[in-house]
Design an enzyme around this catalytic site. Structure first.
Site, PDB file in Angstrom:
ATOM      1  N   HIS A 155      24.879  56.969  40.508  1.00 31.98           N
ATOM      2  CA  HIS A 155      23.862  55.932  40.762  1.00 31.98           C
ATOM      3  C   HIS A 155      24.063  54.725  39.849  1.00 31.98           C
ATOM      4  CE1 HIS A 155      21.622  59.176  42.862  1.00 31.98           C
ATOM      5  NE2 HIS A 155      22.057  59.906  41.858  1.00 31.98           N
ATOM      6  N   SER A 276      36.797  28.314  36.863  1.00 26.82           N
ATOM      7  CA  SER A 276      35.816  27.623  37.691  1.00 26.82           C
ATOM      8  C   SER A 276      36.061  26.129  37.560  1.00 26.82           C
ATOM      9  CB  SER A 276      34.413  27.969  37.204  1.00 26.82           C
ATOM     10  OG  SER A 276      33.512  26.933  37.530  1.00 26.82           O
ATOM     11  N   LYS A 282      34.331  30.278  32.513  1.00 32.14           N
ATOM     12  CA  LYS A 282      34.516  31.309  33.527  1.00 32.14           C
ATOM     13  C   LYS A 282      35.943  31.823  33.646  1.00 32.14           C
ATOM     14  CE  LYS A 282      31.900  32.624  36.391  1.00 32.14           C
ATOM     15  NZ  LYS A 282      31.117  32.064  37.464  1.00 32.14           N
ATOM     16  N   GLU A 289      37.821  40.366  44.441  1.00 28.06           N
ATOM     17  CA  GLU A 289      36.779  39.977  45.390  1.00 28.06           C
ATOM     18  C   GLU A 289      37.369  39.744  46.773  1.00 28.06           C
ATOM     19  OE1 GLU A 289      33.697  37.134  43.468  1.00 28.06           O
ATOM     20  OE2 GLU A 289      35.445  37.096  42.191  1.00 28.06           O
TER      21      GLU A 289
END
Ligand code: ARG
Length: 462
Positions: A155, A276, A282, A289
């Protein structure tokens, strides 16, 4: 003028022509198309369906076309209906009427069924080599990290301590199954549809065994209707690829979490991350992704194939032309993903200390505390309850099980003695989890050796 001009009194509408044409995406099967035609022409000559001299001329003509395409001196005609028509028209251009004999005892229906099988067979071999490389990479990383302790989750809550090697090998097991599924697909589809004709075989004395053998198939497809209408192998492959992508996607999701500041278990190599355009701090895990995103696309390809087939009467229907873009898309994307994922994984920095720190928090040793009491004779349910109470005490006093004073342990039961601290130490917790398949360094070493043996077998079977 179209090949079927005899039956028609008008040229096909230009829009319909473009709509019908598949050359834009089936041209990639040119090598397989020519290989199939060479086998067919050879067989026709051997069976006396065409003259041996003509068969030889056709084979030579086809070889010339292959070379010219490979060298770039012959380019695909975008107006051709498909790769099959293109090669045949080119052959006839080169050989005159001899070229027109190639299509004897054959239809584009068995020809295209053959081409896709040949093409997918070649692609499966490439994909399995890439997956095997990834599995080996995981094994090598696991070997480095048999002692690297990290939290195991259920979980997404810290549950019990494991090792990083253990975690990596879980993915390696998935890949081992992916390899088996690819092999299984390749094996089942290795039957030759050539000689099925349009749907009902042919009246010529052909030799299907010969073409099957020349092209490296195990046998000819048993039923000509099935030979031209079966695309199960596309579905099976898309399914195997969807599952492979699902594995990469789950792994990607974890990597995305792991390189967040909240986890910081790993740091991606600069070559495999992006920045970024606005936020200077970043470092984004774009590769993972994109893999997660592309998984949806490959699953979509599987759905395309299943829905395309579900309503089709036997035998060939033009709907089936839609099989190619779907399965090619799945193949292309899987190859891209595995090719990028493997070096990204191999170059990422594992932040062992952070993994260990995360495992040291969150009462990850609570089960071990209960097990300590069980080993001293208490029934597990009672031990579970006592440990729960101890955890609550710790939370109340902002302590951990490691720092809770012995008196407080002993208030619950005098089964607790000084040795409890050793029993619940992170290293002990991991070391003692040595059941078969477990995370302890010893158990993982066995898993690793067995997996490597299985992969070596796999490579040998290739
Ligand atoms: N381009 C077609 C396909 O990909 C080849 C087979 C065409 N056969 C036919 N009878 N129209 O399916």
């Amino acid at each position: 003028m179209a090949l079927w001009a005899g039956r028609f009194s008008k040229e096909v509408d230009e829009t319909v022509n473009a709509f019908n044409s598949s050359i834009a995406f089936d041209a990639r099967m040119y090598e397989q198309d020519i290989r199939g035609s060479i086998a067919h022409a050879t067989m026709l000559g051997d069976c006396g369906v065409i003259e041996q001299a003509e068969s030889a001329a056709i084979v030579e003509g086809l070889r010339g076309i292959l070379t010219d395409i490979q060298e770039g001196t012959l380019v695909f005609d975008p107006n051709a209906e498909d790769i099959h028509m293109f090669v045949e028209a080119e052959l006839t251009k080169r050989l005159g009427s001899t070229g027109k004999r190639l299509h004897t005892a054959r239809s584009r229906n068995d020809q295209v069924a053959l081409d896709i099988r040949l093409y997918l067979r070649d692609e499966i071999a490439e994909i399995r080599a890439l997956v095997l490389e990834l599995a080996h990479t995981l094994c090598n990383m696991a070997q480095e990290h048999t002692e690297t302790i990290m939290p195991g989750y259920t979980h997404l809550q810290r549950a019990q301590p494991i090792t990083f090697a253990h975690h990596l090998l879980a993915y390696a097991q998935m890949l081992a199954r992916d390899l088996e599924r690819l092999d299984d697909t390749a094996k089942r589809m290795n039957e030759c549809p050539l000689g099925s004709g349009a749907l009902a075989g042919t009246t010529y004395p052909i030799n299907r065994q010969q073409t099957a053998q020349l092209l490296g198939f195990d046998r000819p497809v048993a039923n000509s209707l099935d030979g031209v209408s079966d695309r199960d192998f596309c579905v099976e492959l898309a399914c195997a690829l969807s599952l492979l992508m699902t594995h990469l996607s789950r792994f990607s999701e974890e990597i995305i979490l792991w390189c967040s500041w909240e986890f910081k278990f790993i740091e991606l190599d600069d070559a495999y991350a992006t920045g970024s355009s606005i936020m200077p701090q970043k470092k984004n895990p774009d590769v993972t992704e994109l893999i997660r995103g592309k998984t949806g696309r490959v699953v979509g390809d599987l759905m395309t194939l299943l829905s395309m087939l579900k309503g089709l009467p036997l035998a060939y229907n033009k709907d089936m032309q839609e099989d190619k873009e779907a399965i090619f898309d799945a193949i292309d994307n899987v190859k891209l993903c595995v090719k990028t994922f493997t070096p990204m994984l191999a170059t990422m920095r594992v932040l062992k200390d952070n993994m260990r720190k995360a495992a040291a928090k969150g009462f990850i040793n609570a089960t071990d505390c209960a097990d300590y009491l069980v080993k001293k004779g208490m029934p597990f349910r009672d031990a579970y309850k006592i440990t729960g109470t101890l955890v609550a005490k710790c939370i109340e006093q902002e302590l951990t099980l490691e720092t809770l004073p012995l008196e407080q342990y002993r208030e619950m039961t005098d089964l607790f003695t000084e040795d409890v601290y050793n029993a619940i130490s992170l290293d002990t917790c991991v070391k003692e989890r040595s059941s078969e398949g477990g995370p302890s360094p010893k158990a993982v070493a066995i898993q690793l050796a067995q997996l490597r043996e299985r992969l070596a077998q796999d490579a040998a079977n290739e």
